[in-house]
Design a protein around this motif. Sequence first.
Motif, PDB file in Angstrom:
ATOM      1  N   PRO A 191       0.804  -1.230   0.000  1.00 39.08           N
ATOM      2  CA  PRO A 191       0.000   0.000   0.000  1.00 39.08           C
ATOM      3  C   PRO A 191       0.836   1.278   0.000  1.00 39.08           C
ATOM      4  CG  PRO A 191      -0.086  -1.082   2.141  1.00 39.08           C
ATOM      5  CD  PRO A 191       0.597  -2.033   1.217  1.00 39.08           C
ATOM      6  N   ARG A 192       2.137   1.154   0.135  1.00 37.20           N
ATOM      7  CA  ARG A 192       3.004   2.337   0.045  1.00 37.20           C
ATOM      8  C   ARG A 192       3.171   2.777  -1.404  1.00 37.20           C
ATOM      9  NH1 ARG A 192       8.124  -0.182   2.942  1.00 37.20           N
ATOM     10  NH2 ARG A 192       7.653  -1.659   1.247  1.00 37.20           N
ATOM     11  N   GLN A 193       2.857   1.884  -2.339  1.00 37.60           N
ATOM     12  CA  GLN A 193       2.974   2.189  -3.756  1.00 37.60           C
ATOM     13  C   GLN A 193       1.586   2.506  -4.315  1.00 37.60           C
ATOM     14  OE1 GLN A 193       5.279  -0.551  -6.115  1.00 37.60           O
ATOM     15  NE2 GLN A 193       6.550  -1.161  -4.377  1.00 37.60           N
ATOM     16  N   PRO A 194       1.384   3.671  -4.894  1.00 38.56           N
ATOM     17  CA  PRO A 194       0.060   4.087  -5.358  1.00 38.56           C
ATOM     18  C   PRO A 194      -0.584   3.125  -6.353  1.00 38.56           C
ATOM     19  CG  PRO A 194       1.562   5.951  -5.353  1.00 38.56           C
ATOM     20  CD  PRO A 194       2.393   4.738  -5.085  1.00 38.56           C
ATOM     21  N   ALA A 195       0.214   2.464  -7.179  1.00 40.21           N
ATOM     22  CA  ALA A 195      -0.342   1.593  -8.211  1.00 40.21           C
ATOM     23  C   ALA A 195      -0.559   0.155  -7.734  1.00 40.21           C
ATOM     24  CB  ALA A 195       0.572   1.579  -9.438  1.00 40.21           C
ATOM     25  N   SER A 196      -0.136  -0.155  -6.505  1.00 43.18           N
ATOM     26  CA  SER A 196      -0.246  -1.535  -6.032  1.00 43.18           C
ATOM     27  C   SER A 196      -1.680  -1.905  -5.693  1.00 43.18           C
ATOM     28  CB  SER A 196       0.619  -1.735  -4.780  1.00 43.18           C
ATOM     29  OG  SER A 196       0.387  -3.018  -4.228  1.00 43.18           O
ATOM     30  N   PRO A 197      -2.158  -3.056  -6.185  1.00 36.31           N
ATOM     31  CA  PRO A 197      -3.461  -3.555  -5.730  1.00 36.31           C
ATOM     32  C   PRO A 197      -3.342  -4.080  -4.311  1.00 36.31           C
ATOM     33  CG  PRO A 197      -2.395  -5.197  -7.104  1.00 36.31           C
ATOM     34  CD  PRO A 197      -1.500  -3.984  -7.118  1.00 36.31           C
ATOM     35  N   CYS A 198      -4.457  -4.350  -3.684  1.00 34.30           N
ATOM     36  CA  CYS A 198      -4.453  -5.050  -2.400  1.00 34.30           C
ATOM     37  C   CYS A 198      -5.056  -6.439  -2.623  1.00 34.30           C
ATOM     38  CB  CYS A 198      -5.223  -4.264  -1.338  1.00 34.30           C
ATOM     39  SG  CYS A 198      -7.036  -4.340  -1.471  1.00 34.30           S
ATOM     40  N   TYR A 199      -5.065  -7.230  -1.580  1.00 34.29           N
ATOM     41  CA  TYR A 199      -5.584  -8.600  -1.692  1.00 34.29           C
ATOM     42  C   TYR A 199      -7.036  -8.603  -2.157  1.00 34.29           C
ATOM     43  CZ  TYR A 199      -6.833 -13.358  -0.213  1.00 34.29           C
ATOM     44  OH  TYR A 199      -7.287 -14.662  -0.175  1.00 34.29           O
ATOM     45  N   HIS A 200      -7.814  -7.641  -1.676  1.00 33.11           N
ATOM     46  CA  HIS A 200      -9.239  -7.598  -2.028  1.00 33.11           C
ATOM     47  C   HIS A 200      -9.438  -7.216  -3.487  1.00 33.11           C
ATOM     48  CE1 HIS A 200     -13.468  -7.479  -0.810  1.00 33.11           C
ATOM     49  NE2 HIS A 200     -13.604  -6.436  -1.618  1.00 33.11           N
ATOM     50  N   CYS A 201      -8.549  -6.397  -4.044  1.00 31.48           N
ATOM     51  CA  CYS A 201      -8.635  -6.065  -5.474  1.00 31.48           C
ATOM     52  C   CYS A 201      -8.610  -7.333  -6.318  1.00 31.48           C
ATOM     53  CB  CYS A 201      -7.455  -5.186  -5.898  1.00 31.48           C
ATOM     54  SG  CYS A 201      -7.448  -3.516  -5.261  1.00 31.48           S
ATOM     55  N   LEU A 202      -7.804  -8.292  -5.881  1.00 32.32           N
ATOM     56  CA  LEU A 202      -7.598  -9.511  -6.658  1.00 32.32           C
ATOM     57  C   LEU A 202      -8.666 -10.556  -6.396  1.00 32.32           C
ATOM     58  CD1 LEU A 202      -5.846 -11.214  -8.542  1.00 32.32           C
ATOM     59  CD2 LEU A 202      -4.415 -11.792  -6.576  1.00 32.32           C
ATOM     60  N   TYR A 203      -9.032 -10.749  -5.134  1.00 35.78           N
ATOM     61  CA  TYR A 203      -9.889 -11.874  -4.781  1.00 35.78           C
ATOM     62  C   TYR A 203     -11.316 -11.488  -4.404  1.00 35.78           C
ATOM     63  CZ  TYR A 203      -5.613 -14.592  -4.786  1.00 35.78           C
ATOM     64  OH  TYR A 203      -4.440 -15.204  -5.163  1.00 35.78           O
ATOM     65  N   GLY A 204     -11.596 -10.198  -4.261  1.00 33.75           N
ATOM     66  CA  GLY A 204     -12.952  -9.790  -3.932  1.00 33.75           C
ATOM     67  C   GLY A 204     -13.436 -10.405  -2.638  1.00 33.75           C
ATOM     68  N   HIS A 205     -14.638 -10.945  -2.694  1.00 36.25           N
ATOM     69  CA  HIS A 205     -15.238 -11.528  -1.491  1.00 36.25           C
ATOM     70  C   HIS A 205     -15.026 -13.029  -1.406  1.00 36.25           C
ATOM     71  CE1 HIS A 205     -17.197  -7.840  -0.196  1.00 36.25           C
ATOM     72  NE2 HIS A 205     -17.538  -7.625  -1.445  1.00 36.25           N
ATOM     73  N   GLY A 206     -14.141 -13.575  -2.234  1.00 40.88           N
ATOM     74  CA  GLY A 206     -13.832 -14.993  -2.135  1.00 40.88           C
ATOM     75  C   GLY A 206     -14.909 -15.868  -2.733  1.00 40.88           C
ATOM     76  N   SER A 207     -14.873 -17.129  -2.343  1.00 39.61           N
ATOM     77  CA  SER A 207     -15.805 -18.120  -2.882  1.00 39.61           C
ATOM     78  C   SER A 207     -16.598 -18.769  -1.762  1.00 39.61           C
ATOM     79  CB  SER A 207     -15.036 -19.196  -3.663  1.00 39.61           C
ATOM     80  OG  SER A 207     -15.870 -20.276  -3.985  1.00 39.61           O
ATOM     81  N   ASP A 208     -17.850 -19.055  -2.063  1.00 46.42           N
ATOM     82  CA  ASP A 208     -18.682 -19.760  -1.082  1.00 46.42           C
ATOM     83  C   ASP A 208     -18.236 -21.209  -0.920  1.00 46.42           C
ATOM     84  OD1 ASP A 208     -20.234 -17.531  -0.687  1.00 46.42           O
ATOM     85  OD2 ASP A 208     -21.684 -18.072  -2.257  1.00 46.42           O
ATOM     86  N   GLU A 209     -17.424 -21.688  -1.858  1.00 45.51           N
ATOM     87  CA  GLU A 209     -16.973 -23.073  -1.835  1.00 45.51           C
ATOM     88  C   GLU A 209     -15.501 -23.162  -1.431  1.00 45.51           C
ATOM     89  OE1 GLU A 209     -17.812 -24.683  -5.657  1.00 45.51           O
ATOM     90  OE2 GLU A 209     -19.978 -24.522  -5.431  1.00 45.51           O
ATOM     91  N   GLU A 210     -15.102 -22.300  -0.519  1.00 43.99           N
ATOM     92  CA  GLU A 210     -13.722 -22.289  -0.065  1.00 43.99           C
ATOM     93  C   GLU A 210     -13.352 -23.629   0.557  1.00 43.99           C
ATOM     94  OE1 GLU A 210     -10.947 -19.954   3.219  1.00 43.99           O
ATOM     95  OE2 GLU A 210     -13.027 -19.370   2.895  1.00 43.99           O
TER      96      GLU A 210
END
Length: 251
Positions: free
Chosen positions: A164-183
Amino acid sequence: MLTDEELLRYSRQILLQQVDIDGQLKLKNSRALIVGLGGLGSPVALYLAAAGVGELHVADFDSVDVTNLQRQIIHDSANVGESKVDSAMRRLRLLNPHIKLVAHRSALDADSLAEAVSAVDVVLDCCDNFGTREAVNRACVAARKPLVSGAAIRLEGQLSVFDPRQPASPCYHCLYGHGSDEELTCSEAGVIGPLVGLVGSLQALEALKLLAGFGEPLVGRLLLIDAVTTRFRELRVKRDPACSVCGAGHE
């Protein structure tokens, strides 16, 4: 300063121009939080301790089970039934008496997680459930601390760094959203031991790069590992401006 014993102990990595004395001093003065001391956290903790990261904060509320021993190499048969934190700390003290260890034996709630993340320089997500991963990510975004995230199940692994120190960096939620109901977990789907060792070792490497300040960390990139074919793929990941965790208006 590094003592003569430390100079000898870390001599092989000090020889690397990317590390040198300055990098080793940075490691000695660094603090890392390892969330989870299972298949991923085992090699992470061992390699960071061996490399001379000065302060390791280790978090796990679980105890050692015999089914863990196939892949959680920081523990052994004598530790079955013992707290994973206590088991790991005993091994880490034997490996490197020069480092400081901080224990978190209880599940981290929002307040204690925020405090734990704020106290370190880098966080390594080595847990095995989506809810904890999301909570760790939120705490890292709030505290502006880099997060090294790894995952492995069956014969597939993933690795990325969110900074998060880098303005262009995504976070974990950017990539995975709310996850899967079938985790699924490893206890339900299975996993091969060397795969988690590989992912955990790469997590440790990424953390050392961040702490010592060399190389190109996996920020904005997702490494995918196929253990069946021994193939690696890399995907570019962009920050989501509408992300509910790190997007505009949520920082």
